[in-house]
Enzyme design. Structure first.
Site, short mmCIF file in Angstrom:
data_model
loop_
_atom_site.label_atom_id
_atom_site.label_comp_id
_atom_site.label_asym_id
_atom_site.label_seq_id
_atom_site.Cartn_x
_atom_site.Cartn_y
_atom_site.Cartn_z
N CYS A 149 0.84 -1.20 0.00
CA CYS A 149 0.00 0.00 0.00
C CYS A 149 0.87 1.25 0.00
CB CYS A 149 -0.94 0.01 1.21
SG CYS A 149 -1.97 1.49 1.32
N CYS A 152 -0.30 4.26 2.12
CA CYS A 152 -0.15 4.06 3.57
C CYS A 152 1.31 4.19 4.00
CB CYS A 152 -0.59 2.66 3.98
SG CYS A 152 -2.24 2.23 3.51
N ASP A 153 2.21 3.56 3.27
CA ASP A 153 3.54 3.29 3.82
C ASP A 153 4.67 4.11 3.20
OD1 ASP A 153 2.26 1.45 5.37
OD2 ASP A 153 2.70 -0.24 4.08
#
Ligand SMILES: Cc1cc2nc3c(=O)[nH]c(=O)nc-3n(C[C@H](O)[C@H](O)[C@H](O)COP(=O)(O)OP(=O)(O)OC[C@H]3O[C@@H](n4cnc5c(N)ncnc54)[C@H](O)[C@@H]3O)c2cc1C
Lengths: 322, 214
Positions: A149, A152-153
């Site tokens: 992701c 997200c990361d």
């Protein structure tokens, strides 16, 4: 500066009173949400059951190919779908997985907390989960450098060297998103680019970008975290090592069709086989979006399939309503 | 000072918090510079508390109010806890600013703390009845992570459901050191009692299973 992405809330209390629906939707991504919209406007009693709303829209930052909306983000689009459907009064049950779908007479939908709901017709729109590379070290270093992701990361790889595995739109978008964080990006893809040219054109502004096409990842190695990958250059048949701090795997999806194993026909990739009305091989059960055999996994296509399913179910119910 | 919440978001937040039942108090701990995002967190909490008369904000200093900090187990700044209408701490803590997607776990915790039924009683059933050990749930997030608020809300709801459970959101970028200590490079990452790890927005059953296995 900070932004604030407030999400709409679904009223849950209706589920205490109502346990049966004409049309139940499993999955709250583009396919499921659009189906709910069409179904309630047709006057069906409808409910959505989904772990969360938005599905893969949450894994994408920019969306530039939904007609009528020149530029938006996955998060904003998800919120506007959600809001639209809630405004029409569709009950949406979130926070729970559907763990079982059976058809003794009506469909029985079982949630992970044991609650059971019934419906005369069901749309199965559970989408997909990120496909894994299936190489040595992938599980070991998942979330220790290996991520699925980007939105997200990406912040964890500030000023670091990251690899992007894949060659489709989501890989190309991942590169563009990572450029804001990583100091060096290397793309590794086993064949040629399949991404839209308009995304690839954005690469010219990225400083330290290296692209290895026709290159296959053989292994991910590291110690407490990932340190790099071993690859095979398919043109020269030479193996070599690329050292990196992290890797984003963007190589498409696997359909989340497990609940329907043995219930409906699927192809070899476990995608659900549907006809033009989105009907599966089981009467009253429809499927739409990324979980089906439809080859172009896109938001607008999933949403459109959801609409088709809702309209087809409306027709079906007209003739079969109990 | 320029507002953090623009007009649209202000309206959304106001509507969101409208059904709040009883009063909730937020106790925010900051400290003098250097403190990354202390000012912004203070501003956010104060802007939100102005949107409903059910919400109050109390500001504390980590060093000057050390005994309060100790009472709520605060070691980082900015950090805040939510207290219910009786000023009781139910184990709900946020370390770092709940902006971006995390505004959702913040708002949902306010609603839950105000007594809105979050409907977990059936799911939890009797599974926590025998829980005697203290449980600490850390949920590491980034503000750009859409799956994170769900994980934080689950953890906070468990905290509100049992006196032995405490749950804290940790914004991984503000608190790089502790994130590194727990090897966080993917979020949401859930760490229970500093030893058991879950990754991703897991259904509440997964939390329960892990807690039962402690
Ligand atoms: C990184 C990335 C970038 C992309 N960019 C674009 C783009 O720019 N433009 C574009 O058109 N498309 C894009 N796509 C593709 C697009 O996101 C998908 O085609 C679309 O989201 C599919 O919709 P869906 O409704 O079929 O499934 P999903 O979006 O996958 O939604 C499925 C839903 O079902 C729920 N669910 C699954 N199983 C269960 C269960 N057992 N119980 C309860 N709930 C369940 C999930 O929580 C989820 O909410 C992108 C995809 C990715 C990964």
């Amino acid at each position: 500066m900070f932004d604030f992405a407030v999400e709409s809330q679904s009223e849950q209390s209706i589920f205490d009173q109502q346990k049966h629906f004409d049309f139940a939707v499993i999955g709250g991504g583009p396919a499921g949400m659009n189906a709910a919209l069409y179904a309630i406007r047709k006057g069906l009693s409808v409910a959505v059951f989904s772990l969360e709303i938005g599905g893969q829209l949450h894994n994408t930052s920019e969306v530039d190919n939904y007609i009528g909306i020149e530029h938006t983000t996955g998060g904003q689009l998800s919120e506007s779908f959600h809001h639209h459907v809630l405004e029409l009064g569709v009950p949406i049950k979130t926070g729970h997985m559907v763990t079982k779908l059976e058809k003794p007479d009506d469909f029985h939908i079982t949630l992970d907390n044991g609650d059971v709901y019934t419906a005369q017709t069901v749309l199965y729109a559970t989408g997909g989960a990120p496909r894994k590379l299936g190489v040595k070290g992938e599980d070991e270093f998942a979330n220790k450098g290996v991520s699925y992701c980007t939105t997200c990361d990406a912040p964890f790889f500030k000023n670091e060297h990251v690899i992007v595995a894949g060659g489709g739109n989501s890989a190309a978008e991942s590169v563009v998103d990572l450029a804001a964080w990583a100091s060096k990006i290397t793309v590794v893809h086993r064949s040629q680019w399949r991404a839209d040219q308009i995304i690839l054109d954005q690469f010219k502004d990225i400083n330290d970008l290296t692209i290895h096409l026709e290159t296959q990842i053989l292994e991910i190695f590291g110690d407490t975290k990932m340190r790099g990958v071993r690859v095979l250059d398919k043109t020269t048949q030479e193996e070599r090592v690329i050292e990196a701090d992290g890797m984003f795997v963007e190589i498409g999806n696997i359909p989340k069709s497990k609940l329907l194993d043995g219930l409906v026909e699927m192809n070899e990739q476990h995608e659900i086989i549907v006809n033009r009305d989105q009907e599966t091989s089981l009467e009253g059960l429809y499927a739409a979006g990324d979980v089906t055999t439809q080859p172009y996994k896109q938001i607008i296509i999933s949403a459109a399939e959801g609409a088709v399913a809702a309209l087809a179910a409306t027709q079906y119910l007209m003739h079969h309503k109990k | 000072m320029e507002k953090l919440l623009n007009e649209d978001v202000t309206k959304q937040v106001k509507e969101y918090l409208n059904p709040m039942k009883s009063n909730v108090k937020m106790v925010l701990f900051t400290q003098e510079d250097p403190c990354n995002t202390c000012q912004e967190t203070k501003q956010l909490l104060s802007e939100v508390s102005e949107l409903t008369d059910k919400l109050t904000l109390v500001e504390k200093d980590l060093n000057a109010d050390a005994s309060d900090a100790e009472k709520y187990g605060i070691t980082l700044t900015p950090s805040f806890v939510m207290l219910d209408e009786n000023d009781d701490y139910q184990g709900v803590k946020f370390n770092g600013i709940p902006a971006g997607h995390e505004i959702n776990s913040f708002l949902s915790a306010l609603m839950d703390m105000s007594g809105i039924d979050f409907g977990l009683a059936d799911t939890i059933g009797s599974s926590l009845d025998n829980l005697e050990t203290p449980v600490n749930i850390k949920v590491f997030v980034t503000l750009s992570c859409p799956h994170c608020p769900g994980a934080v809300s689950n953890a906070h709801r468990l905290a509100m459901s049992h006196p032995n459970i405490e749950s804290e959101m940790i914004e991984a970028q503000t608190f790089g050191e502790i994130s590194q200590k727990f090897n966080v490079s993917g979020v949401p990452k859930i760490v229970i009692n500093d030893t058991h790890e879950l990754v991703g927005n897991q259904p509440i059953q997964e939390y329960l299973k892990t807690i039962e296995a402690l």
